[in-house]
Design a protein around this motif. Structure first.
Motif, PDB file in Angstrom:
ATOM      1  N   LYS A 204       0.840  -1.205   0.000  1.00 54.81           N
ATOM      2  CA  LYS A 204       0.000   0.000   0.000  1.00 54.81           C
ATOM      3  C   LYS A 204       0.871   1.250   0.000  1.00 54.81           C
ATOM      4  O   LYS A 204       0.552   2.241  -0.669  1.00 54.81           O
ATOM      5  CB  LYS A 204      -0.919  -0.003   1.229  1.00 54.81           C
ATOM      6  CG  LYS A 204      -2.047  -1.021   1.142  1.00 54.81           C
ATOM      7  CD  LYS A 204      -2.955  -0.935   2.360  1.00 54.81           C
ATOM      8  CE  LYS A 204      -4.112  -1.922   2.248  1.00 54.81           C
ATOM      9  NZ  LYS A 204      -5.003  -1.871   3.443  1.00 54.81           N
ATOM     10  N   LEU A 205       1.984   1.180   0.745  1.00 60.37           N
ATOM     11  CA  LEU A 205       2.888   2.332   0.794  1.00 60.37           C
ATOM     12  C   LEU A 205       3.545   2.544  -0.566  1.00 60.37           C
ATOM     13  O   LEU A 205       3.676   3.681  -1.032  1.00 60.37           O
ATOM     14  CB  LEU A 205       3.946   2.116   1.877  1.00 60.37           C
ATOM     15  CG  LEU A 205       4.686   3.368   2.374  1.00 60.37           C
ATOM     16  CD1 LEU A 205       5.222   3.141   3.789  1.00 60.37           C
ATOM     17  CD2 LEU A 205       5.831   3.735   1.456  1.00 60.37           C
ATOM     18  N   ILE A 206       3.947   1.448  -1.219  1.00 58.27           N
ATOM     19  CA  ILE A 206       4.560   1.547  -2.543  1.00 58.27           C
ATOM     20  C   ILE A 206       3.589   2.165  -3.535  1.00 58.27           C
ATOM     21  O   ILE A 206       3.956   3.053  -4.328  1.00 58.27           O
ATOM     22  CB  ILE A 206       5.012   0.158  -3.037  1.00 58.27           C
ATOM     23  CG1 ILE A 206       6.191  -0.361  -2.210  1.00 58.27           C
ATOM     24  CG2 ILE A 206       5.400   0.212  -4.523  1.00 58.27           C
ATOM     25  CD1 ILE A 206       7.456   0.473  -2.308  1.00 58.27           C
ATOM     26  N   GLU A 207       2.362   1.732  -3.517  1.00 52.46           N
ATOM     27  CA  GLU A 207       1.353   2.270  -4.422  1.00 52.46           C
ATOM     28  C   GLU A 207       1.142   3.756  -4.172  1.00 52.46           C
ATOM     29  O   GLU A 207       1.005   4.553  -5.121  1.00 52.46           O
ATOM     30  CB  GLU A 207       0.032   1.508  -4.236  1.00 52.46           C
ATOM     31  CG  GLU A 207       0.096   0.080  -4.764  1.00 52.46           C
ATOM     32  CD  GLU A 207      -1.141  -0.732  -4.439  1.00 52.46           C
ATOM     33  OE1 GLU A 207      -1.484  -1.654  -5.193  1.00 52.46           O
ATOM     34  OE2 GLU A 207      -1.791  -0.434  -3.408  1.00 52.46           O
ATOM     35  N   ALA A 208       1.142   4.156  -2.894  1.00 52.28           N
ATOM     36  CA  ALA A 208       0.956   5.566  -2.549  1.00 52.28           C
ATOM     37  C   ALA A 208       2.149   6.403  -3.005  1.00 52.28           C
ATOM     38  O   ALA A 208       1.983   7.526  -3.508  1.00 52.28           O
ATOM     39  CB  ALA A 208       0.767   5.710  -1.040  1.00 52.28           C
TER      40      ALA A 208
END
Length: 265
Positions: A204-208
């Motif tokens: 989720k952090l990578i996508e953000a």
């Protein structure tokens, strides 16, 4: 009318290859410095000679810089040399770039590894690269990453450290509009995993991050922020939530750090 450079007469056998001098369609041969006469050289033989000489020198130069040269001049037994060369040639025939395999062979030989170990590492690397190719081709736009040998090799490396196929696909899909930042994103992801952040939260952090204005070269600032958060006794999961929530509003890693580190904990 000017005489043609070459006279189309029957080619006569040259009695000595010690010295050949070509001048206006004739050859002079000498043996031990003794003149043996002049003979006409037909253009076909002359051109063939030039081609053969050019091929010889170009082959020697390429061979000396080739992976085969490294293998054949190593300490390995002939059986292992042959086995490694066979694996390498088969992989190249299957579309695996030699540039992605040569470093493994060179490293093994430089370290004095046993032939069996070098062969095992080479085979493993080939399988990882094949699997990485399948993964990249299965995702829309993945061909762009496959054309970049560094990205292809990086994908294989992710598999080798235990990153799953589904995780890789998620990162590739998140890079649809930021292909150049793929490797930076994968390095960040691997670091987050080592940081003991859950894989779900890490993805989720990578996508953000990839949706934000943060530049690829600044992705390392995320880890620096996590390190600082730990110093302030802020749990990694909580830090990750803050980062994800703040990313849409920042333009640099410094701005991100200032906004999330010193808010009410």
């Amino acid at each position: 009318m000017k005489q043609p450079i070459f006279k189309f007469k029957e080619c006569k056998k040259i009695t000595s290859w010690a010295t050949i001098t070509v001048s206006r369609g004739t050859t002079k041969t000498t043996t031990g410095g003794v003149h043996t006469g002049s003979r006409h050289m037909c253009p076909q033989r002359f051109l063939l000679l030039i081609i053969l000489l050019g091929f010889f020198f170009s082959t020697v130069t390429a061979f000396s810089e080739n992976t085969e040269f490294i293998i054949q001049n190593s300490y390995l037994s002939e059986s292992y040399k042959e086995a490694i060369m066979t694996e390498l040639k088969n992989a190249i025939d299957d579309g695996i770039p030699e540039n992605l395999l040569e470093p493994r062979i060179r490293e093994g030989i430089a370290k004095g590894a046993e032939g069996e170990r070098i062969l095992q590492v080479l085979r493993n690397e080939i399988q990882l690269l094949k699997k990485a190719r399948v993964i990249l081709l299965s995702v829309h736009g993945g061909k762009k990453l496959l054309k970049d040998e560094a990205s292809w090799a990086r994908t294989a490396n992710l598999l080798s450290i235990g990153i799953s196929e589904e995780e890789i696909k998620t990162i590739v899909e998140a890079c649809q509009k930021r292909w150049r930042d793929y490797r930076s994103a994968t390095y960040l992801y691997a670091s987050l995993i080592r940081w003991k952040l859950s894989r779900e939260k890490s993805l989720k952090l990578i996508e953000a991050v990839l949706k934000s204005s943060l530049k690829g070269e600044d992705f390392t600032g995320i880890i620096e922020t996590l390190i600082e958060g730990r110093r302030l006794h802020i749990p990694p999961e909580k830090m990750a939530e803050r980062i994800i929530a703040t990313l849409p509003d920042i333009n640099s890693a410094e701005e991100l750090s200032e906004k999330i580190l010193y808010i009410n904990q």
